[in-house]
Design an enzyme around this catalytic site. Structure first.
Site, short mmCIF file in Angstrom:
data_model
loop_
_atom_site.label_atom_id
_atom_site.label_comp_id
_atom_site.label_asym_id
_atom_site.label_seq_id
_atom_site.Cartn_x
_atom_site.Cartn_y
_atom_site.Cartn_z
N SER A 7 0.84 -1.20 0.00
CA SER A 7 0.00 0.00 0.00
C SER A 7 0.87 1.24 0.00
O SER A 7 1.67 1.45 0.93
CB SER A 7 -0.90 0.02 1.23
N HIS A 32 -1.32 -1.29 -4.16
CA HIS A 32 -2.58 -0.96 -3.51
C HIS A 32 -2.64 0.54 -3.26
O HIS A 32 -1.72 1.12 -2.66
CB HIS A 32 -2.71 -1.72 -2.18
N ASP A 34 -4.87 3.50 -1.64
CA ASP A 34 -5.97 3.83 -0.73
C ASP A 34 -6.47 5.25 -0.99
O ASP A 34 -5.74 6.22 -0.75
CB ASP A 34 -5.50 3.71 0.72
N MET A 36 -9.00 8.18 0.04
CA MET A 36 -9.83 8.62 1.17
C MET A 36 -10.37 10.02 0.90
O MET A 36 -9.65 10.87 0.36
CB MET A 36 -9.01 8.63 2.46
N HIS A 65 -8.53 1.19 -3.88
CA HIS A 65 -9.48 0.97 -2.78
C HIS A 65 -10.17 2.29 -2.46
O HIS A 65 -9.54 3.20 -1.90
CB HIS A 65 -8.71 0.41 -1.58
N MET A 67 -12.25 4.46 -0.40
CA MET A 67 -12.84 4.69 0.92
C MET A 67 -13.53 6.05 0.87
O MET A 67 -13.12 7.02 1.52
CB MET A 67 -11.76 4.65 2.01
N MET A 136 -11.48 -5.73 5.69
CA MET A 136 -10.71 -4.77 6.47
C MET A 136 -10.44 -5.36 7.85
O MET A 136 -11.38 -5.65 8.60
CB MET A 136 -11.47 -3.46 6.60
N GLY A 141 -8.89 4.24 7.38
CA GLY A 141 -8.61 5.65 7.51
C GLY A 141 -7.21 6.00 7.92
O GLY A 141 -6.75 7.12 7.71
N PHE A 142 -6.50 5.05 8.51
CA PHE A 142 -5.14 5.31 8.98
C PHE A 142 -4.25 4.11 8.75
O PHE A 142 -4.68 2.97 8.88
CB PHE A 142 -5.14 5.63 10.49
N GLY A 143 -2.99 4.33 8.40
CA GLY A 143 -2.04 3.26 8.28
C GLY A 143 -1.42 2.92 9.61
O GLY A 143 -1.55 3.65 10.59
N GLY A 144 -0.73 1.78 9.67
CA GLY A 144 0.03 1.42 10.85
C GLY A 144 -0.75 0.88 12.02
O GLY A 144 -0.22 0.79 13.13
N ASP A 174 -6.69 -6.36 4.36
CA ASP A 174 -5.99 -5.08 4.48
C ASP A 174 -6.06 -4.58 5.92
O ASP A 174 -7.15 -4.38 6.46
CB ASP A 174 -6.64 -4.06 3.54
N GLY A 175 -4.89 -4.40 6.53
CA GLY A 175 -4.85 -3.83 7.87
C GLY A 175 -4.02 -4.64 8.84
O GLY A 175 -4.46 -5.72 9.25
N GLY A 176 -2.84 -4.18 9.15
CA GLY A 176 -2.01 -4.85 10.14
C GLY A 176 -1.40 -6.15 9.69
O GLY A 176 -0.92 -6.94 10.52
N SER A 197 2.99 -0.32 6.09
CA SER A 197 4.15 -0.07 6.94
C SER A 197 5.00 -1.32 7.10
O SER A 197 6.22 -1.23 7.29
CB SER A 197 3.70 0.45 8.30
#
Length: 216
Positions: A7, A32, A34, A36, A65, A67, A136, A141-144, A174-176, A197
């Site tokens: 991403s 990817h 994102d 927003m 993606h 959002m 998700m 809305g936020f990375g990391g 997607d996410g973590g 990240s």
């Protein structure tokens, strides 16, 4: 073998072109992106102009993606800019089936993204329209952010649902996602992995992507 989709939300935007070249040489499969709008999620990122710029410097598939609220008005612009895959949020579409038909009419692969609190039942009657489903595993809305563990059960349930419906849709997460949890995510049924990240915050992109593949 799984699809690794870095991403660019976590990339260095002062040298984005160079980052994309590095990621491609490192063995990534998709990019990817994102998007927003500051409404559906708190942050604002970028629009079709970034997709168009990415298309000029990489041969990788561009996975966009969205959002954003009521995305139908902007979907054609992202398709024209070079998106190969576009996902919209079930929570953001008034007429989800129509939104998917629009994406597919533009010769782009269509997907639906589901927030952590959104049930799989929201896509039960449109599975035949889906090329992929994006689970998700953080709130968007936020990375990391840290991976939400209950997502594993959701991925497993989605895998069973797709099998029952005889669907070949890809399960994307997607996410973590990182080297420590990609094995259990893959085992649950996912085959496409978005990592921001976990890749861009490491010194050696190639080694990180190789490790992600080894740990599946």
């Amino acid at each position: 073998m799984g699809i690794i989709a870095p991403s660019i939300l976590s990339a260095d935007f002062t040298c984005l072109g160079e980052e994309l070249v590095r990621i491609e040489k490192a063995g990534a499969d998709w990019i990817h992106i994102d998007v927003m709008d500051g409404q559906f999620v708190p942050n604002i990122t970028y629009g079709p102009i970034i997709v168009k710029a990415c298309k000029k410097v990489t041969q990788l598939k561009l996975d966009v993606h969205l959002m954003i609220e009521k995305p139908d008005h902007i979907i054609p612009s992202f398709a024209k800019a070079g998106a190969d895959y576009i996902s919209v949020h079930a929570e953001a579409c008034t007429h989800l089936h129509r939104s998917l038909q629009l994406i597919k009419s533009l010769n782009v692969k269509a997907g639906v993204a589901l927030n952590p609190g959104t049930p799989l039942s929201s896509i039960e009657w449109i599975i035949d329209q889906l090329d992929f489903v994006l689970i998700m595993s953080v709130n968007p809305g936020f990375g990391g952010q840290n991976f939400i563990d209950s997502s594993i059960d959701k991925i497993s349930a989605l895998s069973r649902m797709l099998e029952e419906k005889h669907s070949n849709a890809i399960i994307q997460v997607d996410g973590g996602v990182n080297c420590d949890n990609i094995h259990k995510i893959h085992k649950a049924g996912a085959t496409s992995f978005v990592a921001g990240s976990a890749i861009f915050n490491t010194p050696d992109y190639k080694q990180t992507i190789q490790t992600l593949r080894q740990e599946m």
